[in-house]
Write an enzyme that holds these catalytic residues in place. Structure first.
Site, short mmCIF file in Angstrom:
data_model
loop_
_atom_site.label_atom_id
_atom_site.label_comp_id
_atom_site.label_asym_id
_atom_site.label_seq_id
_atom_site.Cartn_x
_atom_site.Cartn_y
_atom_site.Cartn_z
N PRO A 101 -8.39 -8.00 1.47
CA PRO A 101 -8.15 -8.79 0.26
C PRO A 101 -6.71 -9.32 0.22
O PRO A 101 -5.78 -8.62 0.62
CB PRO A 101 -8.38 -7.80 -0.89
CG PRO A 101 -8.83 -6.53 -0.29
CD PRO A 101 -8.72 -6.59 1.19
N VAL A 102 -6.56 -10.58 -0.24
CA VAL A 102 -5.22 -11.17 -0.23
C VAL A 102 -4.41 -10.72 -1.46
O VAL A 102 -4.97 -10.36 -2.49
CB VAL A 102 -5.25 -12.73 -0.19
CG1 VAL A 102 -5.83 -13.21 1.12
CG2 VAL A 102 -5.99 -13.29 -1.37
N GLY A 105 -1.51 -5.94 -1.50
CA GLY A 105 -0.76 -4.82 -0.93
C GLY A 105 -1.35 -4.24 0.33
O GLY A 105 -0.91 -3.20 0.81
N LEU A 106 -2.37 -4.91 0.89
CA LEU A 106 -2.98 -4.39 2.11
C LEU A 106 -2.54 -5.14 3.36
O LEU A 106 -3.11 -4.94 4.44
CB LEU A 106 -4.52 -4.41 1.99
CG LEU A 106 -5.12 -3.38 1.02
CD1 LEU A 106 -6.63 -3.50 0.99
CD2 LEU A 106 -4.72 -1.96 1.38
N GLY A 107 -1.57 -6.00 3.22
CA GLY A 107 -0.98 -6.63 4.41
C GLY A 107 -1.83 -7.75 5.01
O GLY A 107 -1.78 -7.98 6.22
N SER A 108 -2.58 -8.46 4.17
CA SER A 108 -3.48 -9.48 4.72
C SER A 108 -2.74 -10.55 5.51
O SER A 108 -3.16 -10.92 6.62
CB SER A 108 -4.31 -10.13 3.61
OG SER A 108 -3.46 -10.79 2.71
N ALA A 110 0.22 -10.46 7.06
CA ALA A 110 0.77 -9.97 8.32
C ALA A 110 -0.35 -9.71 9.34
O ALA A 110 -0.18 -9.96 10.53
CB ALA A 110 1.57 -8.69 8.08
N ALA A 111 -1.51 -9.24 8.86
CA ALA A 111 -2.60 -8.95 9.80
C ALA A 111 -3.14 -10.25 10.42
O ALA A 111 -3.40 -10.30 11.63
CB ALA A 111 -3.71 -8.20 9.09
N ASP A 152 5.53 -4.38 6.93
CA ASP A 152 4.13 -4.78 7.06
C ASP A 152 3.81 -5.22 8.49
O ASP A 152 2.85 -4.73 9.11
CB ASP A 152 3.82 -5.96 6.12
CG ASP A 152 3.57 -5.52 4.70
OD1 ASP A 152 4.01 -4.41 4.33
OD2 ASP A 152 2.94 -6.28 3.94
O1 PMV Z 1 2.78 -5.91 -1.18
P1 PMV Z 1 2.92 -5.56 0.26
O2 PMV Z 1 1.85 -4.73 0.79
O3 PMV Z 1 3.18 -6.76 1.10
O4 PMV Z 1 4.17 -4.59 0.40
C1 PMV Z 1 5.42 -4.97 0.01
C2 PMV Z 1 6.37 -3.87 0.21
C3 PMV Z 1 7.74 -4.15 -0.37
O5 PMV Z 1 8.55 -3.02 -0.05
C4 PMV Z 1 7.65 -4.26 -1.90
C5 PMV Z 1 8.36 -5.42 0.17
C6 PMV Z 1 8.75 -5.31 1.63
O6 PMV Z 1 8.98 -6.38 2.22
O7 PMV Z 1 8.89 -4.21 2.18
#
Ligand code: PMV
Length: 318
Positions: A101-102, A105-108, A110-111, A152
């Site tokens: 899911p975009v 917080g699951l890194g969509s 970057a993946a 990420d």
């Molecule tokens: O929201 P995500 O899963 O892309 O995680 C961000 C993590 C942070 O520490 C808030 C930002 C970062 O670049 O590390």
């Protein structure tokens, strides 16, 4: 020419989000149950140099040369060409699919980038090593998030539990063993929340009250250090209390939200050993530490409390 395919997992941050942007350590682990996939095949009927990109999950169907330089997919492809010193691409067709899911917080992002860089460099006959994939993916993360820490792209590139710390001289990246595997339930609030926004808000807070925020970051940093020691000592059940402590500090930082708090409470009441938000916060996902006996109870409690999706993921050495 055969088709080239590469897949990359999602990720969760176990400890240290936000503080990691300010040089404290963080721990992230891959989530194998969701993944992004890039498939590339030569298109012998197309004019030379024509690169057709299809990404149905984001409603994109376009030629590479029609996409602006700031578009993350275009930027990833151009970065590979430039790194390999190739002036133009062979005609090809690229299809990108993702179950991650975009903006949750699951890194969509970057993946997708990591899968695309790997598949494209392999298609071009020069598969890039992990270190290079990670470095290019970090550049693309900047387009997604502005000032990413790099955690990420790192955990997704190496697909292993990672201890990560940003330093002026370059990041410390340590993959580490998990002698006693453990399980995490992920609950999605369904609220899409761009990381760039919460990172910017934390930065505003830090500028206004630097000492206060630095103290929060220090406390989170030492929680992360303790967590790594417990994981490496094979004592994961003790991580729950640390997750709760980390969450309390994220609340003070202003990055939790009522939907996250609701799911975190529900997980704790259902018997989870600890719970916290994961990633940028405000929306997106929370995580809870469970064992085999309570995993389903916690998942059900999260659904009852409004989670739009739950996922059970093991944390183990890969
Ligand atoms: O929201 P995500 O899963 O892309 O995680 C961000 C993590 C942070 O520490 C808030 C930002 C970062 O670049 O590390």
């Amino acid at each position: 020419m055969p088709a080239f395919t590469s897949a990359a997992p999602g990720k969760i941050i176990l400890f240290g989000e936000h503080a990691v942007v300010y040089g404290r350590p963080a721990i992230a682990v891959p989530v194998a149950g969701v993944r992004a996939r890039a498939m590339i095949s030569a298109d012998p009927r197309a004019a030379e140099g024509r690169v057709r990109i299809q990404a149905p999950d984001i409603n994109l169907e376009a030629d590479l040369d029609k996409l602006p330089g700031s578009h993350p997919l275009a930027a990833a492809l151009r970065a590979v060409l430039s790194d390999l010193g190739l002036p133009r691409s062979p005609a090809c067709h690229i299809r990108i699919k993702s179950t991650i899911p975009v903006a949750s917080g699951l890194g969509s992002g970057a993946a997708v980038t990591v899968a695309l860089i790997r598949a494209y460099s392999a298609f071009l006959g020069k598969p890039l090593p992990d270190e290079k994939v990670n470095a290019l993916a970090f550049e693309i993360e900047k387009l997604h998030h502005g000032t990413p820490s790099g955690i990420d792209n790192t955990v997704i590139t190496y697909a292993m539990p990672v201890y990560f710390q940003r330093k002026p001289t370059g990041p410390i990246i340590e993959t580490f063993n998990v002698p006693q595997p453990f399980q995490i339930v992920i609950g999605d609030t369904g609220v899409r929340s761009p990381t760039a926004v919460s990172v910017r808000d934390v930065n505003k807070g830090w500028q206004a009250e630097t000492e206060y925020f630095e103290r929060l970051f220090d406390q989170i940093g030492s929680i992360t250090e303790d967590a790594r020691k417990m994981i490496e000592a094979g004592q994961p059940s003790r991580l729950g209390a640390l997750m709760d402590e980390n969450q309390a500090l994220l609340v003070q930082m202003g990055v939790s939200s009522p939907p996250l708090d609701r799911l975190i409470q529900a997980a704790r009441f259902a018997g989870a050993f600890g719970a916290k938000l994961s990633g940028g916060g405000r929306g997106g996902n929370m995580i809870a530490l469970v064992n085999g006996n309570i995993a389903e109870v916690v998942r059900q409690a999260l659904k009852d409390a409004g989670a739009v999706r739950t996922l059970l993921t093991p944390v183990k050495s890969c």
